[in-house]
Write an enzyme that holds these catalytic residues in place. Structure first.
Site, PDB file in Angstrom:
ATOM      1  N   GLY A   1       0.847  -1.200   0.085  1.00  0.00           N
ATOM      2  CA  GLY A   1       0.210  -0.083   0.028  1.00  0.00           C
ATOM      3  C   GLY A   1       0.811   1.180  -0.089  1.00  0.00           C
TER       4      GLY A   1
ATOM      5  N   ARG B   1       0.164   5.898  -1.832  1.00  0.00           N
ATOM      6  CA  ARG B   1      -0.314   7.063  -1.178  1.00  0.00           C
ATOM      7  C   ARG B   1      -0.817   6.935   0.269  1.00  0.00           C
ATOM      8  NH1 ARG B   1      -6.928   6.611  -3.003  1.00  0.00           N
ATOM      9  NH2 ARG B   1      -7.607   5.717  -1.100  1.00  0.00           N
TER      10      ARG B   1
ATOM     11  N   ILE C   1      -5.900  10.016  11.092  1.00  0.00           N
ATOM     12  CA  ILE C   1      -4.557  10.320  10.345  1.00  0.00           C
ATOM     13  C   ILE C   1      -4.917  11.074   8.846  1.00  0.00           C
ATOM     14  CG2 ILE C   1      -2.284   9.912   9.106  1.00  0.00           C
ATOM     15  CD1 ILE C   1      -2.402   9.134  12.251  1.00  0.00           C
TER      16      ILE C   1
ATOM     17  N   SER D   1      -5.002  -0.480  13.654  1.00  0.00           N
ATOM     18  CA  SER D   1      -5.987   0.967  13.986  1.00  0.00           C
ATOM     19  C   SER D   1      -6.321   1.045  15.364  1.00  0.00           C
ATOM     20  CB  SER D   1      -7.106   0.739  12.873  1.00  0.00           C
ATOM     21  OG  SER D   1      -7.897   2.013  13.042  1.00  0.00           O
TER      22      SER D   1
ATOM     23  N   ASN E   1       1.027  -2.519   5.121  1.00  0.00           N
ATOM     24  CA  ASN E   1       0.355  -1.153   5.255  1.00  0.00           C
ATOM     25  C   ASN E   1      -0.981  -1.111   4.667  1.00  0.00           C
ATOM     26  OD1 ASN E   1       0.043   2.055   5.615  1.00  0.00           O
ATOM     27  ND2 ASN E   1       0.301   1.536   3.435  1.00  0.00           N
TER      28      ASN E   1
ATOM     29  N   VAL F   1      -2.408  -7.605  -2.854  1.00  0.00           N
ATOM     30  CA  VAL F   1      -1.626  -8.473  -1.496  1.00  0.00           C
ATOM     31  C   VAL F   1      -2.418  -9.636  -1.090  1.00  0.00           C
ATOM     32  CG1 VAL F   1      -0.437  -6.689  -0.374  1.00  0.00           C
ATOM     33  CG2 VAL F   1      -2.933  -7.060   0.220  1.00  0.00           C
TER      34      VAL F   1
ATOM     35  N   LYS G   1      -8.694  -5.199  12.199  1.00  0.00           N
ATOM     36  CA  LYS G   1      -7.380  -4.820  12.583  1.00  0.00           C
ATOM     37  C   LYS G   1      -7.236  -5.282  14.201  1.00  0.00           C
ATOM     38  CE  LYS G   1      -6.274  -1.768   9.670  1.00  0.00           C
ATOM     39  NZ  LYS G   1      -5.383  -1.649   8.727  1.00  0.00           N
TER      40      LYS G   1
ATOM     41  N   TYR H   1     -13.673  -3.944   9.314  1.00  0.00           N
ATOM     42  CA  TYR H   1     -12.616  -3.271   9.573  1.00  0.00           C
ATOM     43  C   TYR H   1     -11.946  -3.289  11.081  1.00  0.00           C
ATOM     44  CZ  TYR H   1      -9.224   0.464   9.628  1.00  0.00           C
ATOM     45  OH  TYR H   1      -7.872   1.301   9.608  1.00  0.00           O
TER      46      TYR H   1
END
Ligand code: NAD
Length: 262
Positions: free
Chosen positions: A20, A23, A202, A155, A97, A71, A173, A169
């Site tokens: 990743g 960006r 972030i 996260s 990442n 991935v 994580k 998600y």
């Protein structure tokens, strides 16, 4: 004495792979590791993002290599690793990442009950199976070398009540924290450290602009009163990747500006 930013004496430990990396946080990790003297290979999903990142980094080919691959596809990852090794030799540092976080249009709608199995599986695949594939493929050469650094980007949503992210998600994580501990235990006798970084909010393409309603309300929960930056995450990656962090393994480091709503 060796400090981050100085890889002299690191010999064959200079090659890093970042997933990743095209960006957001991943791109800043790539930029930081390049500045620290690593040869960096990265992958991301979209070819145009990879091209754009390569242009913005403008680094010679003997320092930087990238491809658009997924991935979750072990064959693609395996072939990519082969090509990196053929260029530069063994990969000693892995930064997992790459991640996705599908969002709902209506933040207040129930989510678990409405989620398709396909959406659930895709998020678990990218965020958790991806890192597992990478670790499995790279661990043998790290073991043979007696040295390795593995850094997983988790996260806050996997550590505390997920207020914005979906259940898939948050679960993926949280699972990454478990995978980090399990791999750390397995690999510790071989000179390999495995750690997790758990960022809070972030600003990136994934989180959207600061003025978005979801971000304005997130800001009110961050004790330091601002969002984090991708560079701040990259600093911690650089430290964990360095020889200075040799006694840290199995840890999860929160970068949240003080936000931790258990
Ligand atoms: N931005 C935040 O506030 C925040 C907070 C906590 C955790 N994180 C985590 O940090 C990591 C980076 O987040 P970001 O904000 O930079 O996101 P981003 O969406 O800006 O970038 C994600 C990168 O991952 C790549 N990627 C996604 N799926 C992939 C796949 N299947 N194969 C290969 N590459 C793939 C994308 O191409 C992209 O380059 C993610 O794991 C994310 O969950 C971000």
């Amino acid at each position: 004495m060796m400090t981050p930013g100085n890889l002299s004496g690191q010999g064959d430990r200079r090659v890093a792979l970042v997933t990743g990396g095209a960006r957001g946080i991943g791109l800043e990790i790539v930029r930081r590791l390049l500045a620290d003297g690593y040869q960096v290979a990265f992958v991301a999903t979209r070819a145009e993002h990879v091209e754009r990142a390569l242009e913005s980094l403008s680094c010679p080919e003997d320092r930087l290599y990238a491809e658009a691959i997924d991935v979750t596809r072990q064959n693609e990852v395996e072939r990519f690793i082969d090509r990196v090794q053929a260029r530069w030799g063994d990969i000693a540092t892995l930064v997992n990442n790459a991640g996705i976080s599908p969002k709902r249009a209506d933040q207040d709608a129930p989510w678990l009950s409405q989620m398709s199995l396909e959406e659930w599986a895709r998020v678990i695949d990218v965020n958790l199976k991806g890192p597992f594939i990478l670790i499995r493929l790279l661990a043998p050469e790290m073991i043979a070398k007696g040295y390795g650094r593995i850094i997983n980007i988790g996260s806050l949503a996997g550590r505390a009540m997920p207020l914005i992210a979906g259940p898939h998600y948050a679960t993926s994580k949280a699972g990454l924290v478990g995978l980090t501990r399990a791999a750390a235990r397995d690999l510790a006798p071989n000179g390999i450290t495995v750690n997790c970084i758990a960022p809070g909010r972030i600003l990136s393409d994934l989180t959207g602009p600061p003025e978005a309603v979801v971000n304005r309300s997130a800001l009110s929960r961050i004790p330091v009163g601002r969002f984090g930056t991708a560079e701040e995450v990259a600093h911690v990656v650089a430290f964990l990747a360095s020889p200075l962090a040799g006694f840290i393994t199995g840890a999860t480091i929160d970068i949240t500006g003080g936000e931790f709503a258990a």
